[in-house]
Design a protein around this motif. Structure first.
Motif, PDB file in Angstrom:
ATOM      1  N   ASP A  51      -3.431  -7.883  -0.303  1.00  0.00           N
ATOM      2  CA  ASP A  51      -2.875  -6.668   0.323  1.00  0.00           C
ATOM      3  C   ASP A  51      -3.857  -5.499   0.277  1.00  0.00           C
ATOM      4  OD1 ASP A  51      -0.515  -8.012   0.757  1.00  0.00           O
ATOM      5  OD2 ASP A  51       0.326  -7.416  -1.192  1.00  0.00           O
ATOM      6  N   ILE A  52      -4.888  -5.645  -0.554  1.00  0.00           N
ATOM      7  CA  ILE A  52      -5.848  -4.542  -0.673  1.00  0.00           C
ATOM      8  C   ILE A  52      -6.997  -4.807   0.306  1.00  0.00           C
ATOM      9  CG2 ILE A  52      -7.329  -3.239  -2.317  1.00  0.00           C
ATOM     10  CD1 ILE A  52      -4.216  -3.143  -2.857  1.00  0.00           C
ATOM     11  N   LYS A  53      -6.929  -4.144   1.434  1.00  0.00           N
ATOM     12  CA  LYS A  53      -7.920  -4.401   2.497  1.00  0.00           C
ATOM     13  C   LYS A  53      -8.857  -3.211   2.714  1.00  0.00           C
ATOM     14  CE  LYS A  53      -4.912  -7.539   5.089  1.00  0.00           C
ATOM     15  NZ  LYS A  53      -3.581  -7.267   4.482  1.00  0.00           N
ATOM     16  N   ASP A  57      -5.655   1.453   0.720  1.00  0.00           N
ATOM     17  CA  ASP A  57      -4.655   0.607   0.056  1.00  0.00           C
ATOM     18  C   ASP A  57      -4.627   0.801  -1.462  1.00  0.00           C
ATOM     19  OD1 ASP A  57      -3.852  -0.537   2.447  1.00  0.00           O
ATOM     20  OD2 ASP A  57      -5.398  -2.102   2.337  1.00  0.00           O
ATOM     21  N   LYS A  60      -1.556   1.833  -3.296  1.00  0.00           N
ATOM     22  CA  LYS A  60      -0.426   0.908  -3.481  1.00  0.00           C
ATOM     23  C   LYS A  60      -0.404   0.324  -4.893  1.00  0.00           C
ATOM     24  CE  LYS A  60      -0.626  -0.901   1.232  1.00  0.00           C
ATOM     25  NZ  LYS A  60      -1.207  -2.007   2.011  1.00  0.00           N
TER      26      LYS A  60
END
Ligand code: DLL
Length: 435
Positions: A51-53, A57, A60
């Motif tokens: 999810d860490i792009k 991010d 988050k």
């Protein structure tokens, strides 16, 4: 104009973002795989490494705090086997247990690199003679500056802290050009210098890198005038790497953060929300190259702000404003991190005093002092003096052995300490550090 590593120090924002993103992704993947506490936190937040792009991010991800290190004391957050850890450092923590940090060989190289950049920023080079008057040992100040200074090829004088007369004698006789110590000690040295009759012209001092505690612009001016040098601020914390996380350049308009290793954010300490550049809040760091103890969104509790504008010195690294205070109640007394709760628990453990105490922190002759007032029962107060003196001594000894600082203890009559209707006021800090 000199940079130690212009590739990184003067990189375009786009290039920096791309390096940071790639390193961040790798770090998140690694901690997720290797550190249970991170995996748990991320799972609870419903986040996976994929999810860490982008840097955006980052917000988050859950925060990390000193508590996490305490909870996993001593080595539970290390990402590599102990056989890969080549150095341990520590700073004092909330329970008397220190916060322990571990470095792999590559981490030490990173540290040396950021300190080398810091020293270059202060104008040092291989011809410099660097007097390291930060303490050596578990504290990161001494050894951190030491190896960075060796790296640039300077001559290092590893004198460590204290023994002021000897410091000054060495400074004069060995021709020290760069001084590294806490700002309060720098002022103390300046005063002693005058007492010893050493003139400014007897010294070859050009600059100093001062940090490990808050200091004001006024204090900078005073050090610069009295020692006749350029006084630069160096910031860092053991958990992130030690000294060298950021440093002033000659413009003295904010400390450049070594962003290719540490990504900074400023958050609202109450809500955790990320604040825009220029806004004051709590500084948070994510390390993106560390192997031994990578930290994700580590809350420093230091108050600062970020400035991405171009700096006159040519460095493109983001600048943080001088740290003006903390978002928690941690005090830094002569470089030792002290929480009022630690003193409270020592007093409670001894058990012969009332639960009313007051900590008075001051700066006398440029050195921090701590006085502890604590109420005792009326009976004890009326009792023989010897009993009171014994108790004072006992408290003093315990404070010194648990926290490593010398405090003055004053036993006072019941109701001497002002009661508060709201939160108890436990600390009077007279040092007045205003930037
Ligand atoms: O104080 C590392 C250091 C050593 C920095 C020598 C600079 C020079 P710790 O003992 O872990 O590490 O304490 C870290 O000290 O969170 C800040 O609150 C405070 N601090 C460090 N540098 C500065 C500074 C070292 N330049 C804690 N200005 C940090 C204000 C500072 N506060």
């Amino acid at each position: 104009m000199q940079y130690w590593n212009s590739t990184y120090e003067c990189m375009s924002r786009d290039e920096m973002t791309s390096i940071q993103t790639e390193r961040l992704k790798r770090t998140i993947e690694k901690v997720y795989q290797n550190v249970p506490i991170y995996r748990d936190k991320m799972q609870k937040a419903g986040i996976e490494p994929g999810d860490i792009k982008s840097l955006d991010d980052l917000k988050k991800l859950p925060f990390t705090d000193k508590q996490d290190l305490r909870y996993t004391y001593p080595f539970g957050m290390f990402t590599v086997p102990m056989s890969e850890i080549v150095r341990i450092h520590a700073s004092s923590g909330t329970t008397g247990k220190p916060t322990v940090v571990g470095y792999t060989r590559k981490d030490l190289e990173t540290w040396v690199e950021v300190v080398a950049r810091s020293l270059y920023s202060a104008g040092a080079n291989k011809k410099s003679i660097v007097q390291v008057a930060y303490g050596y040992g578990l504290f990161t100040g001494g050894l951190g500056i030491h190896y960075g200074a060796e790296k640039i090829g300077a001559t290092v004088i590893p004198v460590s802290g204290g023994n002021t007369k000897r410091q000054l004698q060495i400074m004069k006789d060995f021709g020290t050009t760069i001084l590294a110590c806490t700002p309060s000690y720098a002022l103390y040295l300046a005063e002693e210098m005058e007492e010893m009759g050493i003139k400014r012209s007897d010294l070859k001092l050009e600059a100093g890198i001062f940090g490990a505690e808050s200091w004001s612009e006024n204090m900078r001016k005073e050090i610069e005038e009295r020692l006749g040098i350029m006084a630069l601020d160096i910031y860092g914390l053991s958990e992130i790497i030690g000294p060298g996380v950021s440093v002033d350049c000659y413009c003295k308009c904010g400390l450049h953060i070594q962003e290719d290793h540490f990504i900074p954010e400023i958050i609202d300490p109450d809500t955790g929300e990320v604040l825009p550049p220029g806004t004051k809040g709590e500084l948070v760091f994510t390390t993106i190259t560390k192997e031994g103890l990578p930290l994700i969104r580590y809350r420093t509790h230091d108050i600062s702000s970020l400035n991405y504008e171009k700096c006159e010195c040519g460095r493109t690294l983001v600048r943080m404003s001088k740290v003006t205070g903390r978002s928690d109640d941690m005090l830094i007394i002569r470089g030792v991190n002290v929480f009022p709760s630690q003193i409270e628990s020592i007093l409670l453990e001894i058990g012969e005093t009332a639960p009313h105490y007051l900590l008075i922190v001051d700066r006398v002759d440029n050195l921090d002092t701590l006085e502890i007032w604590v109420e005792v029962s009326r009976d004890l107060f009326k009792d023989e003096v010897k009993k009171m003196e014994d108790l004072e001594r006992k408290i003093k000894k315990e404070i010194s052995s648990v926290l490593g600082i010398n405090a003055k203890v004053k036993l006072v009559e019941p109701k001497t300490i002002e009661r508060s209707e709201g939160k108890a006021k436990r600390v009077i800090d007279r040092r007045k550090i205003q930037v």
